[in-house]
Write an enzyme that holds these catalytic residues in place. Structure first.
Site, PDB file in Angstrom:
ATOM      1  N   GLU A  95      -8.850 -94.833 -48.089  1.00  0.00           N
ATOM      2  CA  GLU A  95      -8.040 -95.995 -48.425  1.00  0.00           C
ATOM      3  C   GLU A  95      -6.825 -95.620 -49.272  1.00  0.00           C
ATOM      4  O   GLU A  95      -6.891 -94.707 -50.093  1.00  0.00           O
ATOM      5  CB  GLU A  95      -8.879 -96.996 -49.226  1.00  0.00           C
ATOM      6  N   ASP A 112     -18.764-103.111 -51.592  1.00  0.00           N
ATOM      7  CA  ASP A 112     -17.317-102.951 -51.700  1.00  0.00           C
ATOM      8  C   ASP A 112     -16.657-102.533 -50.401  1.00  0.00           C
ATOM      9  O   ASP A 112     -15.533-102.056 -50.401  1.00  0.00           O
ATOM     10  CB  ASP A 112     -16.976-101.970 -52.817  1.00  0.00           C
TER      11      ASP A 112
END
Lengths: 348, 348
Positions: free
Chosen positions: A63, A234
């Site tokens: 990410e 998450d």
């Protein structure tokens, strides 16, 4: 050829980051980072916000998490690969950068594997300071991996935690966590079930790493008057709490467009009410309103928290000198003459 | 404490990049990078593709450009700040990273200010090799800034360019470019108007830096049977060509969702037909079909080109040794014991 000053970017290596933590002290540094995060939550509205840019694979996710306050730009690179531990690798590694918005020039490159552990713990504790029942002094820590000691000591430094009750499916992880926390001025109780761990705890922290829908806390385990600090759910397909708990809780989130995809609330309808936590910091929304309420911080980690942590680190550099100058940017004397700079670097 | 091997990421500094270019030779390296880019255009469909993630400000833009081929992930950080040159700074600086998709661990960090200049030029020349009229040997180079010499030598190395005709609104830029190209085996003609520059040129390259709608080439300047290599129109509000030229051209682009926002075609309707250039490389679409056709490469730069350039650099590291090992990743012996690693790093 010696690079010009403009070409050099301060770089904080892992070794320098660890030296920095020891020089400042872990608990004072956690408090310092929490203060920077809270200050940035106060000015939340002025930040450029975007859900992180994720590249998913069967093994994990990579990410990029960018943000900007208009003067400084920051981003973090971070991966999440649950199976890495089997190969002796970290589940999460990260590094980050700050740059000057006016020129686009980077001003800090830093390791963030260590720093992310600190900022995640500092965020949890800063939020718990606002939401946990008054006088909370006991935390259940479910999941005793790499984040567990940092969570515990942040809760101690920022919320006055006196006792932590550890549980992990792997007893070796609990032994590791208990040993690491032994000399840190906090009571440590190792438990053999999640039910035992949550006994008498006002703060329930879940931080496990399986990439799946899991039920670390089932609905009937959680009574009223607690604060749940849910860290491990998450990413899409990865949750830790029974949906029934969510239905009974007031849910606080960082950035709804990201949390609805990645957090515990991916189990709920898209319009289920949530409270943006920054509005509690600014006083626009109430935090805890009764002793019997269940408050839930559905934390997925947001770019602004990394930004705050990097700002904190940057502000320590001058005094500590704990960085290298990295030759990252080409900086010719005449900016239009990159080619001339290359030619002048030719060996004789 | 000595970091473990897993904690170390090869880092190519600006100085090492310049040494690498001189060791390989600029023109062979441009050909090598063009080959890597063309190979990745061949397998275009298997890449994760996303428009770059841009953070715009009044002064410029900071962008992250990620992509992945499923085995290797890459991204570039790049800024574009046209006013930087007035302060003696580069308009564009950049760095990039490759990581292993299976573990998320970075495997290369590299300067990319210099490397972006090479990959942009290599891409332009690789495309011109496919699209420019047969026997093209003369290029008009309009805009004589940092990219101009690289564009010229890539066209020489890859397309057999024999003559370049330079023009810039600032005669000092043209003098700089002409001086830099003097000893490189190509005829250099300095011109005092764009009209003079495009005389007898089969390839027209525009590469100016103003962040505005500009008309570097007007409709009546461009005749039939040329290839236009439009580099400078690469962000919203920044174009170089009169819309009339676009209407008469066959337009080739990298990635339409990005080019429609950033390229020359932002001036056209969203459904104006364009050809994805990778389809020319794979033979799924014809390139140039007649001598009288105007082909236009509306280039904005795409993440896959950076990925290819980083792959090329990575493949040179072992043989050349031109890198430093950077202590970027925390790598404790027990991956769940980040805290223990920190404790063991404490000063005595």
């Amino acid at each position: 050829m010696t690079p010009s000053e403009k070409a050099l970017v301060p770089f904080v290596s892992v070794d320098h980051m660890m030296q920095l933590i020891h020089q400042i002290g872990l608990e004072p540094m956690l408090r310092g980072i929490a203060d920077y995060i809270e200050a940035d939550f106060h000015r939340w509205e002025l930040f450029d916000k975007t859900p992180r840019v994720a590249s998913h694979s069967t093994e994990g996710v990579i990410e990029l998490m960018p943000t900007s306050d208009g003067e400084v730009y920051g981003f973090k690179y971070v991966n999440g690969h649950p199976k890495n531990t089997k190969e002796g690798l970290q589940t999460v590694t990260a590094f980050g950068l700050l740059a000057d918005v006016a020129t686009g020039y980077p001003v800090l490159l830093s390791e963030m594997t260590m720093l992310t552990a600190l900022r995640t713990a500092a965020t949890s504790a800063m939020v718990a300071k606002h939401l946990a029942p008054k006088g909370s002094d006991t935390m259940a820590m479910i999941g005793n991996g790499a984040q567990s000691e940092f969570q515990t000591l942040a809760m101690k430094a920022i919320c006055g935690l006196k006792s932590v009750r550890l549980y992990d499916v792997d007893p070796a992880a609990t032994r590791k966590c208990a040993a690491n926390l032994a000399a840190h001025g906090i009571e440590v109780v190792s438990c053999t079930s999640p039910e035992e761990a949550i006994q008498s705890a006002q703060i329930l922290t879940t931080c496990t790493a399986d990439k799946q829908y899991a039920t670390i806390l089932s609905d009937n385990m959680v009574g009223s008057g607690v604060h749940i600090n849910a860290i491990g759910g998450d990413c899409p397909g990865k949750t830790e709490l029974a949906a029934g708990i969510l239905q009974r809780s007031d849910i606080f989130v960082e950035y709804p467009p990201q949390t609805r995809i990645e957090g515990e609330i991916q189990q709920l309808d898209d319009d289920h009410p949530v409270i943006e936590f920054w509005q509690v910091v600014t006083g626009q929304h109430q935090g805890r309103t009764s002793d019997r309420q269940i408050t839930l911080f559905d934390s997925v980690g947001f770019a602004i928290e990394d930004f705050s942590a990097l700002r904190y680190v940057r502000d320590q550099l001058e005094q500590t000198g704990l960085y290298h100058a990295l030759d990252l940017l080409a900086d010719p004397d005449d900016p239009r003459d990159l080619f001339g700079m290359l030619q002048r670097a030719a060996p004789n």
